[in-house]
Motif scaffolding. Sequence first.
Motif, short mmCIF file in Angstrom:
data_model
loop_
_atom_site.label_atom_id
_atom_site.label_comp_id
_atom_site.label_asym_id
_atom_site.label_seq_id
_atom_site.Cartn_x
_atom_site.Cartn_y
_atom_site.Cartn_z
N LYS A 88 0.83 -1.22 0.00
CA LYS A 88 0.00 0.00 0.00
C LYS A 88 0.86 1.27 0.00
O LYS A 88 0.49 2.29 0.57
CB LYS A 88 -0.99 0.00 1.17
N ALA A 89 2.01 1.15 -0.64
CA ALA A 89 2.90 2.31 -0.76
C ALA A 89 2.23 3.36 -1.65
O ALA A 89 1.70 3.03 -2.70
CB ALA A 89 4.23 1.89 -1.38
N PRO A 90 2.27 4.61 -1.21
CA PRO A 90 1.62 5.67 -1.99
C PRO A 90 2.46 6.07 -3.20
O PRO A 90 3.67 5.82 -3.27
CB PRO A 90 1.52 6.83 -1.00
N PHE A 91 1.81 6.72 -4.14
CA PHE A 91 2.51 7.32 -5.27
C PHE A 91 3.21 8.58 -4.76
O PHE A 91 2.76 9.19 -3.77
CB PHE A 91 1.53 7.71 -6.38
N PRO A 92 4.28 9.02 -5.43
CA PRO A 92 4.89 10.30 -5.05
C PRO A 92 3.85 11.43 -5.17
O PRO A 92 3.11 11.49 -6.16
CB PRO A 92 6.02 10.48 -6.06
N ALA A 93 3.80 12.29 -4.18
CA ALA A 93 2.80 13.36 -4.14
C ALA A 93 2.87 14.27 -5.36
O ALA A 93 1.85 14.75 -5.84
CB ALA A 93 2.96 14.17 -2.87
N GLU A 94 4.08 14.49 -5.88
CA GLU A 94 4.22 15.40 -7.03
C GLU A 94 3.56 14.87 -8.30
O GLU A 94 3.28 15.63 -9.22
CB GLU A 94 5.69 15.75 -7.29
N LYS A 95 3.25 13.57 -8.34
CA LYS A 95 2.54 13.00 -9.50
C LYS A 95 1.07 13.45 -9.55
O LYS A 95 0.49 13.49 -10.62
CB LYS A 95 2.59 11.47 -9.48
N ARG A 96 0.51 13.73 -8.39
CA ARG A 96 -0.89 14.16 -8.28
C ARG A 96 -1.81 13.22 -9.06
O ARG A 96 -2.67 13.64 -9.85
CB ARG A 96 -1.06 15.60 -8.76
N LEU A 97 -1.62 11.93 -8.85
CA LEU A 97 -2.36 10.92 -9.60
C LEU A 97 -3.87 11.01 -9.37
O LEU A 97 -4.65 10.87 -10.29
CB LEU A 97 -1.84 9.52 -9.24
N GLY A 98 -4.27 11.25 -8.12
CA GLY A 98 -5.70 11.39 -7.82
C GLY A 98 -6.32 12.50 -8.64
O GLY A 98 -7.42 12.34 -9.19
N TYR A 99 -5.63 13.62 -8.74
CA TYR A 99 -6.13 14.75 -9.52
C TYR A 99 -6.21 14.40 -11.00
O TYR A 99 -7.17 14.78 -11.69
CB TYR A 99 -5.27 15.99 -9.29
N GLN A 100 -5.22 13.68 -11.51
CA GLN A 100 -5.23 13.29 -12.92
C GLN A 100 -6.43 12.40 -13.23
O GLN A 100 -7.10 12.59 -14.25
CB GLN A 100 -3.93 12.56 -13.28
N PHE A 101 -6.71 11.43 -12.35
CA PHE A 101 -7.87 10.56 -12.56
C PHE A 101 -9.18 11.34 -12.42
O PHE A 101 -10.14 11.10 -13.14
CB PHE A 101 -7.86 9.38 -11.59
N TYR A 102 -9.21 12.29 -11.49
CA TYR A 102 -10.38 13.16 -11.33
C TYR A 102 -10.67 13.90 -12.63
O TYR A 102 -11.81 13.95 -13.08
CB TYR A 102 -10.14 14.13 -10.17
N ARG A 103 -9.63 14.47 -13.25
CA ARG A 103 -9.81 15.23 -14.51
C ARG A 103 -10.31 14.33 -15.63
O ARG A 103 -11.18 14.71 -16.40
CB ARG A 103 -8.49 15.91 -14.93
N LYS A 104 -9.77 13.11 -15.72
CA LYS A 104 -10.21 12.17 -16.75
C LYS A 104 -11.68 11.81 -16.55
O LYS A 104 -12.45 11.73 -17.51
CB LYS A 104 -9.37 10.89 -16.71
N ALA A 105 -12.07 11.57 -15.30
CA ALA A 105 -13.46 11.23 -15.00
C ALA A 105 -14.38 12.41 -15.33
O ALA A 105 -15.45 12.22 -15.90
CB ALA A 105 -13.61 10.82 -13.54
N LEU A 106 -13.96 13.60 -14.98
CA LEU A 106 -14.75 14.80 -15.24
C LEU A 106 -14.97 15.00 -16.74
O LEU A 106 -16.07 15.37 -17.16
CB LEU A 106 -14.06 16.02 -14.63
#
Length: 144
Positions: A88-106
Motif C-alpha cells: 500500500k505504498a503511496p505514489f509520489p505526491a508530485e505526480k498528483r495521480l488522484g487529480y489526474q484521474f479526477y480530470r479524466k473522469a470529469l
Amino acid sequence: MMRSMMTTASTKPSSTATPMQGIPWAVQRPTGCWTCWNRTASSPRARKTAQWLTEEMEVRFGNHPLVGEIRHIGLIHALELVADKKTKAPFPAEKRLGYQFYRKALERGLVLRPLGDVLYFNPPLTITRGELTQAMDILEQVLE
C-alpha cells in the motif's frame, strides 16, 4: 409551529453564549431534520443502494492493481490509489495521480473528489442503480 420556533431563537449574546447561539432553529437542530429523513421511504432505499454499490465496487475494483483500499460510509465511497497493492505504498505526491484521474473522469461526465490519491464518490441519495452502473463504467475506463 416551525415559524414560531425560528422566531424565538435567541440572537442576543449572554454569559453562556455558544457557537450556535443566534442561528435559526433549523440549523441548530440537525438531529430533528435527520429524524424526519429517517421516517421517509427513501432512507431504506438509500441503504440498499449503498450496500449494492459497495458490493459492485468490490467486484470491479477490489483486485485492481492501483486500488489499495475501498472505503465507504453510506453512499459515500472512496478508492485509495496506491503504487504497490501489497505494501500500500503511496505514489509520489508530485505526480498528483488522484487529480489526474479526477480530470479524466470529469471529461467523461463523472464528478469525483480527489483528496490526495483518494478518489471520493459522493452520489445523491436518490441515485438509481442504472446511474451508478454508468458511473462505475466510467471509473473503470478512467483507471485503465
